[in-house]
Motif scaffolding. Structure first.
Motif, PDB file in Angstrom:
ATOM      1  N   LEU A 189       0.769  -1.237  -0.052  1.00  0.00           N
ATOM      2  CA  LEU A 189       0.203  -0.073  -0.081  1.00  0.00           C
ATOM      3  C   LEU A 189       0.904   1.369  -0.074  1.00  0.00           C
ATOM      4  O   LEU A 189       0.572   2.303  -0.838  1.00  0.00           O
ATOM      5  N   ALA A 202       0.797   3.978  -2.756  1.00  0.00           N
ATOM      6  CA  ALA A 202       0.383   5.377  -2.308  1.00  0.00           C
ATOM      7  C   ALA A 202       1.570   6.351  -3.133  1.00  0.00           C
ATOM      8  O   ALA A 202       1.274   7.443  -3.744  1.00  0.00           O
ATOM      9  N   GLN A 241      -7.211  11.114  -3.550  1.00  0.00           N
ATOM     10  CA  GLN A 241      -7.235   9.599  -3.399  1.00  0.00           C
ATOM     11  C   GLN A 241      -6.186   9.015  -2.483  1.00  0.00           C
ATOM     12  O   GLN A 241      -6.671   8.376  -1.373  1.00  0.00           O
ATOM     13  N   ASP A 257      -6.999   7.260   1.121  1.00  0.00           N
ATOM     14  CA  ASP A 257      -6.812   5.943   1.382  1.00  0.00           C
ATOM     15  C   ASP A 257      -5.740   5.713   2.424  1.00  0.00           C
ATOM     16  O   ASP A 257      -5.299   4.490   2.744  1.00  0.00           O
ATOM     17  N   HIS A 258      -4.897   6.786   2.830  1.00  0.00           N
ATOM     18  CA  HIS A 258      -4.008   6.768   4.013  1.00  0.00           C
ATOM     19  C   HIS A 258      -4.396   6.105   5.214  1.00  0.00           C
ATOM     20  O   HIS A 258      -3.485   5.398   5.917  1.00  0.00           O
ATOM     21  N   ARG A 308      -6.279   3.617   5.619  1.00  0.00           N
ATOM     22  CA  ARG A 308      -5.871   2.180   5.539  1.00  0.00           C
ATOM     23  C   ARG A 308      -4.473   1.621   5.817  1.00  0.00           C
ATOM     24  O   ARG A 308      -4.475   0.582   6.765  1.00  0.00           O
TER      25      ARG A 308
END
Length: 225
Positions: A22, A26, A44, A48-49, A51
């Motif tokens: 991830l 990223a 985005q 998404d960070h 997660r």
């Protein structure tokens, strides 16, 4: 008890591998948002960070549970402690990608980078993503020889970072102080991302062999990443 320990260590290793994947993803997207001034991609990455943060908390919880409930010794203890340290390194990698995306968002709709340094950051982004993938690979394989090669791969990043400073110090720089500050910070974010990937490799070597590579000293703690 031994079966339960092995299962829990496998789960922890899987979490670390997922986190590394991830973090690399990223940074890849953050670089796209930076080079293309793409607000959607930057948002985005930022969204998404969470997660990565969640996985980091899960991994730490599982590692500390292993320490508390399994009372590991010798090699097992080394594995758990190394796992805790690796969690911190990958968490920082994700945070550094987040910083890149935030600069891209802050400068939107303008580009954060002057056109003349785009090539540097395209290549730094490529190397960072490759190092993230390599970090995930060594976490999954626990291959100390492959882990040692991360340092060699990082040398290209260090070279680019040094060359970038020569551009900033050139008398021909005409983009002002704000752009120079952005370029300086962004260059540092990419360099530190790579450093943390190398540190993951270093910790895997220690985990497997019980020895730290003599040519890979622990980097000093720094607030930037």
């Amino acid at each position: 008890m031994r079966v339960a320990y092995n299962e829990q260590m496998t789960e922890l290793a899987d979490l670390l591998g997922e986190m590394a994947g991830l973090a690399g993803q990223a940074m890849e997207r953050a670089t796209q948002s930076l080079l293309q001034a793409d607000l959607r991609i930057a948002e985005q990455v930022i969204g998404d960070h969470e997660r990565i943060t969640d996985l980091s908390a899960q991994a730490e919880e599982r590692a500390f549970a292993l320490l508390a409930l399994q009372a590991p010794v010798a090699g097992d203890l080394r594995s758990v402690v190394s796992g805790i340290q690796i969690v911190a390194d990958i968490d920082r990698m994700g945070a550094l990608a987040l910083h890149v995306a935030k600069i891209a968002r802050r400068r939107h709709p303008a580009h954060a980078l002057p056109e003349e340094v785009n090539g540097y950051f395209a290549e730094m982004g490529r190397i960072a993503v490759a190092l993230g993938a390599s970090a995930r690979e060594v976490l999954e394989t626990r291959d100390p020889e492959r882990a040692a090669k991360l340092r060699e791969e990082d040398e290209a990043m260090d070279d680019l970072h040094r060359h970038l400073f020569s551009v900033l110090m050139d008398r021909e720089w005409k983009h002002g102080v704000a752009a120079a500050v952005d370029v300086t910070l962004l260059g540092r974010f990419y360099e530190r991302f790579a450093d943390h990937a190398v540190e993951v490799g270093r910790r895997v070597i220690f985990l497997v062999t019980g020895e730290l590579p003599s040519d890979m000293p622990t980097p000093p703690a720094q607030h930037v990443g």
